[in-house]
Write an enzyme that holds these catalytic residues in place. Structure first.
Site, mmCIF file in Angstrom:
data_model
loop_
_atom_site.group_PDB
_atom_site.id
_atom_site.type_symbol
_atom_site.label_atom_id
_atom_site.label_comp_id
_atom_site.label_asym_id
_atom_site.label_seq_id
_atom_site.Cartn_x
_atom_site.Cartn_y
_atom_site.Cartn_z
ATOM 1 N N TYR A 45 0.855 -1.199 0.000
ATOM 2 C CA TYR A 45 0.000 0.000 0.000
ATOM 3 C C TYR A 45 0.879 1.232 0.000
ATOM 4 O O TYR A 45 1.859 1.300 0.751
ATOM 5 C CB TYR A 45 -0.904 0.015 1.236
ATOM 6 C CG TYR A 45 -2.334 -0.303 0.875
ATOM 7 C CD1 TYR A 45 -2.979 0.435 -0.127
ATOM 8 C CD2 TYR A 45 -3.033 -1.315 1.503
ATOM 9 C CE1 TYR A 45 -4.281 0.144 -0.477
ATOM 10 C CE2 TYR A 45 -4.343 -1.605 1.147
ATOM 11 C CZ TYR A 45 -4.960 -0.870 0.155
ATOM 12 O OH TYR A 45 -6.251 -1.153 -0.206
ATOM 13 N N GLU A 47 -0.484 4.875 -0.518
ATOM 14 C CA GLU A 47 -1.217 6.120 -0.770
ATOM 15 C C GLU A 47 -0.289 7.319 -0.600
ATOM 16 O O GLU A 47 0.520 7.358 0.335
ATOM 17 C CB GLU A 47 -2.388 6.284 0.215
ATOM 18 C CG GLU A 47 -3.655 5.619 -0.269
ATOM 19 C CD GLU A 47 -3.911 4.316 0.448
ATOM 20 O OE1 GLU A 47 -2.906 3.650 0.806
ATOM 21 O OE2 GLU A 47 -5.082 3.971 0.650
ATOM 22 N N ASP A 191 -6.162 13.149 -25.494
ATOM 23 C CA ASP A 191 -6.159 11.759 -25.039
ATOM 24 C C ASP A 191 -5.483 10.945 -26.139
ATOM 25 O O ASP A 191 -6.066 10.742 -27.215
ATOM 26 C CB ASP A 191 -7.617 11.326 -24.822
ATOM 27 C CG ASP A 191 -7.738 9.841 -24.487
ATOM 28 O OD1 ASP A 191 -6.742 9.110 -24.633
ATOM 29 O OD2 ASP A 191 -8.843 9.420 -24.106
ATOM 30 N N THR A 217 -3.506 5.733 -21.983
ATOM 31 C CA THR A 217 -3.339 4.422 -21.372
ATOM 32 C C THR A 217 -1.925 3.947 -21.705
ATOM 33 O O THR A 217 -1.236 4.547 -22.542
ATOM 34 C CB THR A 217 -4.368 3.403 -21.907
ATOM 35 O OG1 THR A 217 -4.304 3.399 -23.327
ATOM 36 C CG2 THR A 217 -5.766 3.745 -21.457
ATOM 37 N N LYS A 220 -1.879 0.085 -25.000
ATOM 38 C CA LYS A 220 -2.238 -0.058 -26.430
ATOM 39 C C LYS A 220 -0.948 -0.044 -27.263
ATOM 40 O O LYS A 220 -0.117 -0.928 -27.060
ATOM 41 C CB LYS A 220 -3.220 1.048 -26.816
ATOM 42 C CG LYS A 220 -4.532 0.981 -26.009
ATOM 43 C CD LYS A 220 -5.566 1.953 -26.518
ATOM 44 C CE LYS A 220 -6.891 1.811 -25.809
ATOM 45 N NZ LYS A 220 -6.969 2.514 -24.517
ATOM 46 N N ARG A 226 -1.727 -2.763 -18.246
ATOM 47 C CA ARG A 226 -3.036 -2.108 -18.294
ATOM 48 C C ARG A 226 -3.077 -0.980 -17.280
ATOM 49 O O ARG A 226 -2.971 -1.213 -16.093
ATOM 50 C CB ARG A 226 -4.099 -3.135 -17.887
ATOM 51 C CG ARG A 226 -5.071 -3.341 -18.922
ATOM 52 C CD ARG A 226 -6.286 -4.068 -18.599
ATOM 53 N NE ARG A 226 -7.248 -3.528 -19.521
ATOM 54 C CZ ARG A 226 -7.259 -3.785 -20.818
ATOM 55 N NH1 ARG A 226 -6.383 -4.611 -21.338
ATOM 56 N NH2 ARG A 226 -8.154 -3.226 -21.587
HETATM 57 N N1 DSN Z 1 -11.757 0.164 -25.558
HETATM 58 C C1 DSN Z 1 -10.746 0.937 -26.231
HETATM 59 C C2 DSN Z 1 -10.755 0.689 -27.693
HETATM 60 O O1 DSN Z 1 -10.905 -0.440 -28.085
HETATM 61 O O2 DSN Z 1 -10.556 1.609 -28.476
HETATM 62 C C3 DSN Z 1 -10.806 2.364 -25.935
HETATM 63 O O3 DSN Z 1 -10.835 2.548 -24.553
#
Ligand code: DSN
Length: 411
Positions: A45, A47, A191, A217, A220, A226
């Site tokens: 933990y 925080e 984003d 994120t 990707k 993740r």
């Molecule tokens: N779910 C993602 C996508 O497939 O584009 C976006 O968050």
């Protein structure tokens, strides 16, 4: 101890090995990322922030977080970075809550034209808390219509313009959005969840110089664990940090933060730059191969890791195409196309992305074969035998390609 879960994991591993995955938002991470994610750092933990924690015993996780922050700032040339957000949606919500009041106006890309739920869609709380207006793409070209964005911005006077998409296949002109925002005194949030790996590799412009906030994120095209992170100008740093914690989140996932540090290090290598370039080359090659077979591509082409196929003139829905292809060993998702007349559950399109096939070492030649298989299945959409034959061929083909990228330490 748990044969059920062990079986589930090994089934998933087999699925990932035996199929061609064309989901634009997924990737296969390195063993180094998996090792960090599944490490004992998950036990802790923490925080707070490095050297300002609410728990003792944070000396090692502090190092992990500081490393992730430093590496993400260097990678994107950002003034400040917060690596604690658990997901892209939470990262976006953080920026809105840090800077806006409920009922304030935001202007973002329409979900049905390629935007994202967390950009103020009525189905998301971001669309219920804030007064969201949406720009879209041109009916003729399907490209972002920057003049329409300017006209709308002048009309609705947003506090924040949100830039970024989940199914837009062309380069985004961040500078142009900044100019429009400056005309109306709006903040800019970009984003870059989908394209972060391409930005890191230098094959898509970096929004950091033009945006007040950049969210992304890490799983990707960036090929990490993740999770998500937020970059911003120094002046907003403490507002963002206190909105992440204690505003929205509790204990950060320190194992995931360590894995983010690994991912940022990998993304700075020459090998990753080559990877980013190849993702785009593969996307263009697969797009051209589909066009040669008569498929209609939304915007006519691609500049990034994905493209949308418009199946309207084929008389096949996105849902049926995606189901048939998955049974044939090719996994992708149905997707609405701009001005779609079908519902989001049915759709008229499919989205095709090349991050995973590129991670596996496939190149332009392999894209040609993939297009051939997709075409064979779609031309025989009701033929189960064709699906089975293609699945067998795909499985044999996939056996030649590894599922873990190995990224060498370049120092
Ligand atoms: N779910 C993602 C996508 O497939 O584009 C976006 O968050």
């Amino acid at each position: 101890m748990d044969p059920n879960v062990a079986q589930i994991i090994s089934d998933e591993e087999r699925r990932e090995a035996e199929k061609i995955i064309l989901i634009a938002s997924e990737n296969y991470v390195s063993q180094a990322v998996i090792d960090a994610q599944s490490s004992v750092l998950a036990n802790k933990y923490a925080e707070g922030y490095p050297s300002r924690r609410f728990y003792e015993g944070c000396e090692y996780v502090d190092e992990a977080e500081s490393l992730a922050v430093k590496r993400s700032k260097e990678l994107f040339q950002a003034e400040h970075s917060n690596v604690q957000p658990l997901s892209g949606t939470i990262a976006n919500l953080t920026v809105y809550l840090a800077m806006l009041k409920p009922g304030d106006t935001i202007l973002s890309m329409d979900l049905s034209h390629g935007g994202h739920l967390s950009h103020g869609s009525p189905a998301s709380f971001t669309g219920k808390i804030f007064n969201a207006y949406h720009y879209g793409v041109s009916r003729e070209t399907h490209l972002i219509d920057y003049e329409e964005v300017r006209t709308m911005a002048r009309k609705v006077r947003p506090k924040m313009i949100v830039v970024g998409a989940s199914s837009y296949s062309r380069t985004i002109d961040f500078e142009r959005f900044r100019e429009i925002a400056d005309e109306v005194g709006a903040l800019v949030m970009c984003d870059i969840a989908h394209i972060a790996g391409l930005v890191a590799a230098g094959v898509h412009p970096n929004p950091v110089p033009f945006a007040d906030f950049v969210t992304s994120t890490t799983h990707k095209t960036l090929r990490g664990p993740r999770g998500a992170f937020i970059m911003c100008k120094r002046e907003y740093a403490s507002r963002i940090d206190s909105t992440v914690f204690p505003g929205l989140q509790g204990g950060p996932f320190m194992n995931i933060i360590a894995a983010k540090a690994v991912c940022f290090k990998e993304a700075k290598t020459e090998q990753f730059r080559e990877y980013g370039k190849q993702i785009v080359k593969n996307s263009k090659a697969l797009c051209e191969a589909m066009k040669e077979r008569g498929y209609k591509i939304v915007t006519g082409s691609t500049d990034n890791h994905l493209f949308l196929v418009d199946l309207t003139d084929r008389g096949i829905t996105g849902r049926d195409a995606a189901r048939a292809l998955d049974q044939a060993g090719i996994t992708l998702n149905k997707n609405v196309i701009p001005f779609d007349t079908q519902s989001p559950y049915i759709t008229s399109g499919i989205r095709i992305g090349t991050p995973i096939v590129t991670t596996r070492g496939m190149r332009e030649r392999e894209m040609e074969r993939i297009a051939e298989w997709i075409d064979r299945v779609l031309l025989n959409i009701d033929d189960l035998l064709v699906r089975r034959q293609v699945a067998a061929e795909v499985k044999e083909f996939c056996a030649e390609y590894p599922i873990r990228p190995f990224v060498k330490d370049e120092g």
